[in-house]
Design an enzyme around this catalytic site. Structure first.
Site, PDB file in Angstrom:
ATOM      1  N   SER A 143       0.852  -1.191   0.000  1.00  0.00           N
ATOM      2  CA  SER A 143       0.000   0.000   0.000  1.00  0.00           C
ATOM      3  C   SER A 143       0.882   1.234   0.000  1.00  0.00           C
ATOM      4  O   SER A 143       1.992   1.217   0.540  1.00  0.00           O
ATOM      5  CB  SER A 143      -0.916   0.016   1.231  1.00  0.00           C
ATOM      6  OG  SER A 143      -1.571   1.266   1.366  1.00  0.00           O
TER       7      SER A 143
ATOM      8  N   TYR B 289      -1.794  -1.378  10.461  1.00  0.00           N
ATOM      9  CA  TYR B 289      -1.947  -1.662   9.029  1.00  0.00           C
ATOM     10  C   TYR B 289      -0.790  -1.084   8.231  1.00  0.00           C
ATOM     11  O   TYR B 289      -0.169  -1.776   7.413  1.00  0.00           O
ATOM     12  CB  TYR B 289      -3.279  -1.093   8.540  1.00  0.00           C
ATOM     13  CG  TYR B 289      -3.495  -1.228   7.056  1.00  0.00           C
ATOM     14  CD1 TYR B 289      -3.950  -2.429   6.520  1.00  0.00           C
ATOM     15  CD2 TYR B 289      -3.247  -0.170   6.193  1.00  0.00           C
ATOM     16  CE1 TYR B 289      -4.156  -2.563   5.151  1.00  0.00           C
ATOM     17  CE2 TYR B 289      -3.443  -0.292   4.828  1.00  0.00           C
ATOM     18  CZ  TYR B 289      -3.900  -1.494   4.314  1.00  0.00           C
ATOM     19  OH  TYR B 289      -4.086  -1.626   2.958  1.00  0.00           O
TER      20      TYR B 289
END
Length: 376
Positions: A243, A256
């Protein structure tokens, strides 16, 4: 909390015949009414410029059009057009040479000879990739803790294995069944992921551990399990879905973003190790660093700027991933546009970086969504 299965379920043998798949196209009244400017973004502008002003072929067409009008070579407009065409051609050639130096020659890919393993392939980006390859009668194995019944798997043209990829033993058991049912895996798409939208103080130790086990450690389990098969075959493709937040970090997404940042280092370490193994010459690697995606995982987070930071769709990412896989190339997929150029952000003075973070709303998007959820 996710419910993890303690074992892998044996999947039935799939028929090699092409199955009819019913496709329901979206109707115009199914789509929310949006003003036209909501569809305009810097990505759209850049895409159009890439196929017009910045495209070498189009640049030389302009030169030919000027010559068709008998424009002398000495005229300023002709000189500018030729100089621009040479510059665009040079940049294009440099890009090809740079990719060849970095990633080597592409390998030959024949879907009939490949076995594709997709983690987290029930829905979202992984589900789209699995269904796309399933419709093309490729050999697709989906590993996921979410359930999928046999009829649904057959309709999508995939073989489903209920498996917790954060558990090394379950991954090994699933791999043994995949080899038995479909053949030796040659394409691995590490896509599984979870998120806990909480602050560092609110996140429990169990949630942090679970996030790293699913988002990061699962990649180690699948690599240790499937990479030896690729080395014996002398070919393969490994896709790592990270990401852009792995570069940036974000408030209320600490576990995350940290787990995704670890994948960036893992990808580069993997490439470095494969470069030292002669048998790995035909094993390609693809790094995916998307911005916010329009999936259920971030459905409650609105992008701060639809123009500069539009939401990436699984279709956009899937198209780019499939293109690289089937061309047999290594590379990187970064969508939207800012994800591709994120490295330049860290070249800026730290004060400018902080102003951009405040202006973008990066660190308040999740907090705002949580407040709205509490009110509702």
């Amino acid at each position: 909390m996710l419910q993890h299965s303690s074992s892998c379920i044996e999947a039935p043998n799939m028929s090699s015949a092409v199955k009819e798949v019913t496709v329901k196209l979206p109707r115009s009244h199914d789509r929310p009414e949006e003003p036209w400017y909501r569809y305009l973004s810097i990505d759209v502008i850049w895409y159009v410029l890439g196929y017009t002003v910045f495209h070498p072929f189009v640049s030389w067409v302009v030169v030919l059009c000027l010559r068709a009008q008998y424009t002398p070579y000495g005229n300023p407009e002709m000189r500018i057009a030729i100089a621009w065409s040479i510059l665009m051609s040079a940049i294009g050639i440099f890009g090809i040479i740079s990719d060849r130096i970095a990633f080597g020659s592409p390998r030959e890919v024949d879907l009939a000879e490949e076995v594709i393993v997709i983690t987290g392939g029930v829905d979202g980006l992984g589900g789209l990739l699995a269904e796309t390859y399933g419709m093309r009668s490729a050999n697709v194995a989906v590993l996921d803790v979410k359930t999928m019944d046999q009829d649904e798997a057959e309709e999508k043209g995939v073989v489903y294995y209920q498996c917790d990829v954060s558990d090394a033993k379950q991954v090994e058991a699933a791999a043994a069944k995949i080899v038995e049912d479909l053949g030796v895996p040659t394409i691995l798409i590490n896509n599984a992921g979870i998120v806990h939208k909480k602050s560092i103080l609110d996140t429990t130790a169990e949630e942090v551990e679970q996030t790293f086990r699913v988002n990061t450690l699962s990649h180690f389990h699948t690599l240790r399990t499937f990479l030896p098969h690729m080395l014996r075959e002398g070919r393969g493709t490994i896709v790592t879905v990270s990401s852009v937040l792995g570069h940036l970090g974000a408030a209320n997404l600490s576990a995350y973003t940290a787990s995704k940042a670890a994948l960036l280092a893992l990808h580069h370490s993997l490439r470095a190790e494969l470069a030292q193994i002669p048998e790995a010459k035909e094993i390609k690697t693809i790094l995916v660093t998307p911005g916010q995606m329009s999936t259920q995982m971030f459905a409650d987070v609105n992008p701060p700027s639809n123009f500069f930071g539009p939401t990436a769709t699984p279709a956009d990412l899937g198209k780019s991933i499939i293109k690289l896989i089937e061309k047999g190339e290594s590379g990187e997929v970064a969508i939207p546009l800012y994800s591709h150029w994120i490295g330049f952000f860290f070249v800026l003075p730290v004060g400018i970086q902080q102003l951009i973070r405040r202006w973008s709303g990066l660190d308040t998007a999740v907090a705002v969504s949580r407040k709205l959820a509490e009110k509702n």
